[in-house]
Design a protein around this motif. Structure first.
Motif: not given
Length: 337
Positions: A51-53, A65-69, A75-82
């Protein structure tokens, strides 16, 4: 104190009830993406992370924040959030409105509509005008040139910023920056007018910043007395005409009484003269509110006629009985009278 334009530039702040779509850009990590929902404690359950705040963050901040977590595990944590479905918002409306309080506004509901101003009806995006209409509309003592909007800043702190809006500029000039979209947790305060506003401003506010219909009672010397549904802020004279108009000769047109129950439970009574040439005016032809009663009293002529009828009616009945009695003859054929 910020400018109204700054309120339009604010970004959405995540909170409990928001639904999000997470997509991992690395094909090998796409299984960690999917649909998220922020829970009441402000967290969202995520694959691999637990879980994440997220409450109090903007979409951009949550993405970082999620990319950092995820960077701790991938290795490649890149993401999109919508944002796939925004939460229902609660706003507080205070000050010179008919029913101050806390109101829930659905992002999928009807937006505000302002007469003569294009582009203000955007379904799904409630505005300041929407909230004021939801609170029953403005009072006659409101100052629509001074409406304060308070908004929480991003983060978990309780810091807020506020802007002052001039809704008269919206109604008169179509200045849409004076009617920003609302966010969850916003507070709107309609100030009290220290000096009388121009009549045209009062009329515009009455038309646009109130519910669509009201229920009032028109009683006394009108042709169709009783409860009646009218457009919001219908002026006194028009309401009487909607009830058929005053009864000729019987109505006392220079002493029409407006009875109103105030927000604190007290009852106020005001008398007005019925003037068909008078426009909307707080002093001479006030706009009506929901629950008002209008009493058109009986004139001296009407009272006199009613008293005479009360006296004459019994005499007429007695005379009719006497005439009927005399119409019968005695046994010897002579008249009884």
């Amino acid at each position: 104190m910020g400018s109204p334009l700054a309120a339009h530039q604010d970004v959405y702040i995540l909170g409990p009830g928001d639904r999000l779509q997470l997509q991992m850009l690395d094909p090998s990590a796409q299984a960690y993406g999917g649909n998220l929902e922020i829970l009441n404690d402000g967290t969202a359950s995520l694959a691999l992370l637990g879980s994440a705040q997220l409450t109090g963050l903007t979409i951009s901040q949550a993405t970082q924040w999620l990319t950092q977590l995820y960077g701790r595990f991938l290795i490649r944590p890149e993401l999109t959030l919508s944002l796939s479905a925004p939460r229902a918002m609660q706003v507080t409306v205070l000050g010179e409105v008919q029913t101050p309080g806390l109101y829930s506004l659905s992002p999928g509901g009807d937006a505000s509509a302002v007469t003569g101003v294009g582009g203000t009806g955007n379904p799904g995006l409630p505005t300041v005008v929407t909230a004021i209409q939801k609170a029953g509309g403005i009072t006659l003592n409101s100052n629509i040139r001074s409406v304060t909007l308070r908004r929480r800043l991003p983060g978990l702190s309780s810091d807020v910023k506020q802007v002052t809006l001039d809704l008269a500029r919206l109604l008169q000039n179509g200045n849409l920056s004076q009617n920003p979209f609302l966010f969850d947790g916003d507070t709107i305060i309609v100030a009290k007018a220290l000096d009388p506003l121009p009549e045209e401003v009062i009329a515009l506010g009455a038309i646009n910043l109130s519910p669509q219909t009201i229920n009032v009672s028109i009683i006394g010397e009108v042709r169709n007395p009783g409860p009646i549904q009218l457009k919001a802020n219908t002026p006194l004279v028009e309401a009487i005409l909607k009830a058929g108009g005053p009864n000729d000769w019987r109505a006392q047109k220079n002493n029409v009484e407006l009875v109103r129950i105030n927000r604190n439970g007290t009852v106020s009574r005001q008398s007005f003269s019925l003037n068909y040439s008078q426009g909307v005016s707080n002093a001479f032809n006030p706009p009506l509110r929901d629950g008002d009663s209008v009493v058109v009293p009986r004139s001296l002529y009407g009272k006199t006629v009613d008293v005479v009828n009360q006296v004459v009616a019994p005499l007429g009945q007695a005379l009719n009985f006497y005439t009927l009695y005399c119409s019968f003859s005695n046994n010897d054929g002579s008249n009884r009278c």
